[in-house]
Structures are given as structure tokens and as C-alpha cells.
Design a protein around this motif. Sequence first.
Motif, PDB file in Angstrom:
ATOM      1  N   GLN A 213      29.128  46.505  23.949  1.00 47.33           N
ATOM      2  CA  GLN A 213      29.171  45.924  25.284  1.00 47.33           C
ATOM      3  C   GLN A 213      30.562  45.356  25.596  1.00 47.33           C
ATOM      4  OE1 GLN A 213      26.452  46.922  27.207  1.00 47.33           O
ATOM      5  NE2 GLN A 213      26.002  44.819  27.754  1.00 47.33           N
ATOM      6  N   LEU A 214      31.151  44.685  24.616  1.00 45.83           N
ATOM      7  CA  LEU A 214      32.499  44.147  24.809  1.00 45.83           C
ATOM      8  C   LEU A 214      33.505  45.275  24.969  1.00 45.83           C
ATOM      9  CD1 LEU A 214      32.714  41.163  22.280  1.00 45.83           C
ATOM     10  CD2 LEU A 214      31.751  41.232  24.575  1.00 45.83           C
ATOM     11  N   GLY A 215      33.313  46.346  24.195  1.00 45.68           N
ATOM     12  CA  GLY A 215      34.194  47.508  24.307  1.00 45.68           C
ATOM     13  C   GLY A 215      34.147  48.128  25.689  1.00 45.68           C
ATOM     14  N   TYR A 216      32.947  48.203  26.273  1.00 41.68           N
ATOM     15  CA  TYR A 216      32.802  48.720  27.637  1.00 41.68           C
ATOM     16  C   TYR A 216      33.579  47.846  28.621  1.00 41.68           C
ATOM     17  CZ  TYR A 216      29.038  52.067  26.561  1.00 41.68           C
ATOM     18  OH  TYR A 216      28.311  53.125  26.092  1.00 41.68           O
ATOM     19  N   CYS A 217      33.521  46.527  28.421  1.00 43.51           N
ATOM     20  CA  CYS A 217      34.230  45.606  29.321  1.00 43.51           C
ATOM     21  C   CYS A 217      35.723  45.883  29.328  1.00 43.51           C
ATOM     22  CB  CYS A 217      33.991  44.162  28.883  1.00 43.51           C
ATOM     23  SG  CYS A 217      32.343  43.542  29.240  1.00 43.51           S
ATOM     24  N   VAL A 218      36.289  46.044  28.130  1.00 48.33           N
ATOM     25  CA  VAL A 218      37.720  46.329  28.024  1.00 48.33           C
ATOM     26  C   VAL A 218      38.039  47.670  28.687  1.00 48.33           C
ATOM     27  CG1 VAL A 218      39.594  46.829  26.404  1.00 48.33           C
ATOM     28  CG2 VAL A 218      38.040  44.926  25.963  1.00 48.33           C
ATOM     29  N   ASP A 219      37.185  48.647  28.466  1.00 51.30           N
ATOM     30  CA  ASP A 219      37.371  49.971  29.080  1.00 51.30           C
ATOM     31  C   ASP A 219      37.411  49.863  30.599  1.00 51.30           C
ATOM     32  OD1 ASP A 219      37.150  53.023  29.189  1.00 51.30           O
ATOM     33  OD2 ASP A 219      35.314  52.423  30.227  1.00 51.30           O
ATOM     34  N   LYS A 220      36.465  49.111  31.184  1.00 48.29           N
ATOM     35  CA  LYS A 220      36.418  48.962  32.643  1.00 48.29           C
ATOM     36  C   LYS A 220      37.639  48.212  33.160  1.00 48.29           C
ATOM     37  CE  LYS A 220      32.480  50.965  32.517  1.00 48.29           C
ATOM     38  NZ  LYS A 220      32.455  52.421  32.762  1.00 48.29           N
ATOM     39  N   ALA A 221      38.042  47.181  32.416  1.00 47.93           N
ATOM     40  CA  ALA A 221      39.184  46.374  32.855  1.00 47.93           C
ATOM     41  C   ALA A 221      40.463  47.181  32.934  1.00 47.93           C
ATOM     42  CB  ALA A 221      39.365  45.187  31.905  1.00 47.93           C
ATOM     43  N   PHE A 222      40.632  48.134  32.012  1.00 49.66           N
ATOM     44  CA  PHE A 222      41.854  48.944  31.999  1.00 49.66           C
ATOM     45  C   PHE A 222      41.762  50.139  32.946  1.00 49.66           C
ATOM     46  CE2 PHE A 222      42.988  46.688  28.116  1.00 49.66           C
ATOM     47  CZ  PHE A 222      44.368  46.603  28.247  1.00 49.66           C
ATOM     48  N   THR A 223      40.631  50.823  32.961  1.00 47.75           N
ATOM     49  CA  THR A 223      40.524  52.050  33.743  1.00 47.75           C
ATOM     50  C   THR A 223      40.186  51.805  35.213  1.00 47.75           C
ATOM     51  OG1 THR A 223      38.201  52.314  33.084  1.00 47.75           O
ATOM     52  CG2 THR A 223      39.864  53.407  31.735  1.00 47.75           C
ATOM     53  N   MET A 224      39.671  50.586  35.542  1.00 49.27           N
ATOM     54  CA  MET A 224      39.330  50.273  36.933  1.00 49.27           C
ATOM     55  C   MET A 224      40.060  49.001  37.378  1.00 49.27           C
ATOM     56  SD  MET A 224      35.215  50.996  36.704  1.00 49.27           S
ATOM     57  CE  MET A 224      34.981  51.059  38.485  1.00 49.27           C
ATOM     58  N   GLY A 225      41.195  48.732  36.761  1.00 54.91           N
ATOM     59  CA  GLY A 225      41.903  47.480  36.967  1.00 54.91           C
ATOM     60  C   GLY A 225      42.408  47.229  38.368  1.00 54.91           C
ATOM     61  N   ASN A 226      42.468  48.259  39.210  1.00 50.30           N
ATOM     62  CA  ASN A 226      42.959  48.084  40.583  1.00 50.30           C
ATOM     63  C   ASN A 226      41.861  47.664  41.546  1.00 50.30           C
ATOM     64  OD1 ASN A 226      45.610  48.814  39.911  1.00 50.30           O
ATOM     65  ND2 ASN A 226      45.111  50.993  40.073  1.00 50.30           N
ATOM     66  N   GLY A 227      40.634  47.474  41.018  1.00 51.59           N
ATOM     67  CA  GLY A 227      39.526  47.060  41.869  1.00 51.59           C
ATOM     68  C   GLY A 227      38.520  48.173  42.077  1.00 51.59           C
ATOM     69  N   ALA A 228      37.264  47.786  42.321  1.00 47.75           N
ATOM     70  CA  ALA A 228      36.201  48.769  42.543  1.00 47.75           C
ATOM     71  C   ALA A 228      35.073  48.122  43.325  1.00 47.75           C
ATOM     72  CB  ALA A 228      35.683  49.297  41.208  1.00 47.75           C
ATOM     73  N   SER A 229      34.434  48.901  44.181  1.00 49.07           N
ATOM     74  CA  SER A 229      33.270  48.404  44.907  1.00 49.07           C
ATOM     75  C   SER A 229      32.117  48.238  43.929  1.00 49.07           C
ATOM     76  CB  SER A 229      32.876  49.387  46.005  1.00 49.07           C
ATOM     77  OG  SER A 229      32.439  50.620  45.427  1.00 49.07           O
ATOM     78  N   LEU A 230      31.108  47.491  44.335  1.00 48.76           N
ATOM     79  CA  LEU A 230      29.946  47.271  43.467  1.00 48.76           C
ATOM     80  C   LEU A 230      29.277  48.602  43.120  1.00 48.76           C
ATOM     81  CD1 LEU A 230      28.047  45.314  42.037  1.00 48.76           C
ATOM     82  CD2 LEU A 230      26.755  45.103  44.181  1.00 48.76           C
ATOM     83  N   LYS A 231      29.166  49.487  44.108  1.00 49.82           N
ATOM     84  CA  LYS A 231      28.539  50.793  43.891  1.00 49.82           C
ATOM     85  C   LYS A 231      29.335  51.610  42.876  1.00 49.82           C
ATOM     86  CE  LYS A 231      27.074  55.007  46.286  1.00 49.82           C
ATOM     87  NZ  LYS A 231      26.993  55.716  47.599  1.00 49.82           N
ATOM     88  N   LYS A 232      30.657  51.627  43.056  1.00 52.29           N
ATOM     89  CA  LYS A 232      31.512  52.388  42.138  1.00 52.29           C
ATOM     90  C   LYS A 232      31.421  51.824  40.726  1.00 52.29           C
ATOM     91  CE  LYS A 232      36.284  53.931  41.436  1.00 52.29           C
ATOM     92  NZ  LYS A 232      37.683  53.877  41.959  1.00 52.29           N
TER      93      LYS A 232
END
Length: 480
Positions: A196-215
Motif C-alpha cells: 500500500q505504501l509502495g502504491y502511494c509513492v508510485d502515485k505521487a511520482f507518476t501523477m505528481g502534477n495533479g489528478a481528478s478524483l475520477k482519474k
Amino acid sequence: MLRNKIVNIILSFIFIISLFRYYNAKNTDLSNENLSVTLLMVLCAFCVFGFRKEKYDILKGNYLKPSLIFFVGFVLVHFFEYLAYVIGVHEHIKGVEFVNSSIINEASICSLSSLLMLLLGYNLFNCKSKSVYHKNLMMKYFGLSKILDFLLMLSVILFYIYTDDYYFRGGYGEILNGEGLPLISEITQKVIHACQLGYCVDKAFTMGNGASLKKYVFSYSAIYYISMLFYFILVLMSGDRGPILYIGIIYVVPYYIINKKKLNLLTCIVGLIFAATTISLLGTVREMSGDLSLTKIVEAQQYRKSNLDGENLLFANTSELSNVVRAYHVLYYYADSIGVFYGLGLINQLLGIIPGLRYFLYPLLGIDDSVINSSILSTQLLNSDHGMGSTCLGDIYINLGFFGSMFFSIIFGAVLRKVDVSLYEIGHLSNTFLSLFCLSVLSFAIYIGRATYFVPLGLSFYAWIITWGSLKLKTIFFRK
């Protein structure tokens, strides 16, 4: 900043007063007036701390901070039972019959002193954000989630296979208080949380410019949702409540981090009320016989409603945390009467960070770590047939004594400051372990108060090993 220096001076002055009160309170009768003064000083400490000036915009008016959640848990565990006693909601302090009541006054002041050191450590530490942004960092984490999907699914399956069926029929408490879960079950459960923590880091780096709730919601794979739903159901059936809270927090947090979004006070209060009520309800469900079902949940709610009739809802719904003060009292009394562990319990916890080390090393050396485990000791002292837990201060106090606890508290306060500042920058941090540690502290923040300070460290290490190994595999199988 002048304002923060004034805050430090006032907090230090309150600590000096508390130090005099601490020694004067030794071997004194349990006093409503003494506890009232202690509680008033707790309130003053937070009022003074609230006067401090925050230099980071993302932390101003933001209630999604590990430090804030930790302080809420710390107060609930170490002070709420005193408050209930002082205002007359409770006639007696829970578990006072297991100790000499003459230690309650000084134990409460020790908690106050520790809180002051935590606040001082937080405000003294002039943490600077060292975030960097580099395109290579983003590319480094590209494809990480594919490895994590496989590992998560495998871990959930192994957790189900190697865990006794009785555990999933509400036997969580009996199994953990007996022989405990098999080693593979324990490891796979930690791997699930670490993923779960690994997923968080993945999202923070790959979606770091922002994302809608749906995305954001659709950025997770079907494998992730199926695996987590299966695990969620298994945990719910067992009666365990902790993982449900951790899963919820770690799923929601990346959305706020990605969008640099602040959590307002109203949403925070509603979330805390919902979490407290849900955890309390699940606690009632666990105590009832029979397998988990919708009917059982309805019966548990009706049972709670009838039992809470006329009760103070605030103290009733926070009792899962506030009742743990009895473990703090017996540990404090034991340390003052018999002696402290001289840090051996802390060394034991640090060795536990390395997965499986104690399971293989201790039997070879003939070491019984149960004698320096504060949670096991509190259960024995409270003459209970199920685990009574520990508290972060009780665990430190029985290891290091009063002044050792004060020194440790100021260090942990500085750690909380570092975590707060770094949390919203994890998508720009080159230090993967720091990113994972910040997330781990946040997920366990409310739980640390009733456990130990080292709880987040073990999960961080698991997550770091998994992330590091996944990145190595990614370079082999998912090269662009």
C-alpha cells in the motif's frame, strides 16, 4: 521567528513548573484537584502551541498532518480517562485497582511533561524542504504498480491459505493471544500493508502534477481492487479493526498529496467521528458470538444503542483508546517499584525491523523477548486473558525512566516535524525510505499512542525492501 521563540520559552516554562509538580506529587493521594491542574496545563500547552507561526503554506490550515493525528491519539490515550474522572463521567479511573493510586498524580504529570517535550521538539526543529524534481525520478517509478499488483495478489492469497480458518470466524483475539499467527501469515499481512505504501509513492511520482478524483480512482488496476476487497472482507470477518483504518487512510492520502489539497477542519471532525464510531461498532461485533453477518452487525448496533443510553457519547466512542491508560499505569508502577528495562525493550523492537530476524536468532541464543515486551507485561500485570496493549509513553518509560522519556519525546517531536514537512513533497524526494516512512507514520499516527513509537519503522523497512526489489525487477521486465 520571534513568535516561535516565544512559544518555545512558554512551553519550557510550563515544563519547569511540571517538573516541580512531578517531584512534589510523588506518593500523594489521588487528587481531583491535581488532575484538574494537569489537564488545564495540557490545554494551555496546546493553546500556546497554536500561537506558533507555520512557514509552509501547505501546512497552514491543513488538518491532514501526521503530527496532528498523533497528538489527538496521544491525548485520548493519556488524558481522556482523567478528564472523565474529573468531570464526574466516570466514578473511578479504569484499572486503578491494579496499582497504588498514589502514583496516578505523578503519572499524569509525566504524560504532561512528555507532551510538552513533543511540542517543543516539533517547534525547535527548523526543518527545510529538500525536495527536488527530476524527470528521471518519475521514469524510475514508471511501471512499479505492475509489480506491486502481482505481489499484493500473491500475498493476499498466501495470507488466506496459511491462516487458520477460525481466525476468519471471529477468532482474531483468541489466536493472537494464544500461539499467534503463523510466520507466513504475519509476513504476508505486513507485505500487504507495505505494498500500500509502495502504491502511494508510485502515485505521487507518476501523477505528481495533479489528478481528478475520477482519474485517481481509475489509476488503480482491477487486480488491486479485487485483492484489497478480498483482504478487507477477510479482516472484517476476523474482527481485527486496525488494518481497515490503515487501508482507508493510505488509499485516500495520495489524492491529497498529488493535488496539494488541504483537509479542512469540518471534514477532519466528520472523519474522526466516523472512524471512532466504526471502530467502536466493530469492537462490539468482535465480542459477540457467531460468524460475521449483516444481522450480527445490526444486533451489535442495537446492543450498543441500549448500552449507551444515558452514557456520554464522546467518552463511550473514544473508550477503545482512552481505556489503554490502565496499561500505562501498570507499566509506570512496575518501573517505579521493580525497575526499568534499561533500553533492552527498545533494542528488541529495533531488531524486529528486520523481517523474521528475531524468529530465527532468539531461539538460537536462548532469548525470551516476552520479558522485555511492554504489551505482554501489561497484560500479565492486569491479569487479563487477552492482550491489553501498551502506550508509547509507557513503553519508553519502562525502558528509559523519566528523563530518558523526556529526551526521547523531544527527538520524536522533531521527527514529526520532518514527517509533516516531507509528506506533501514525497513526489519530489529522492530518498525513497523517507517517503515511505512519512506515509507509514501517517497511517499509524492515531495508533502510535496506544502502541509504541517504533511501529511505523518496521512497516517502512518492509515497504523499502519491496519497493527496492520491485524497481530492480521493473528494470528487467518493464524496460521502455
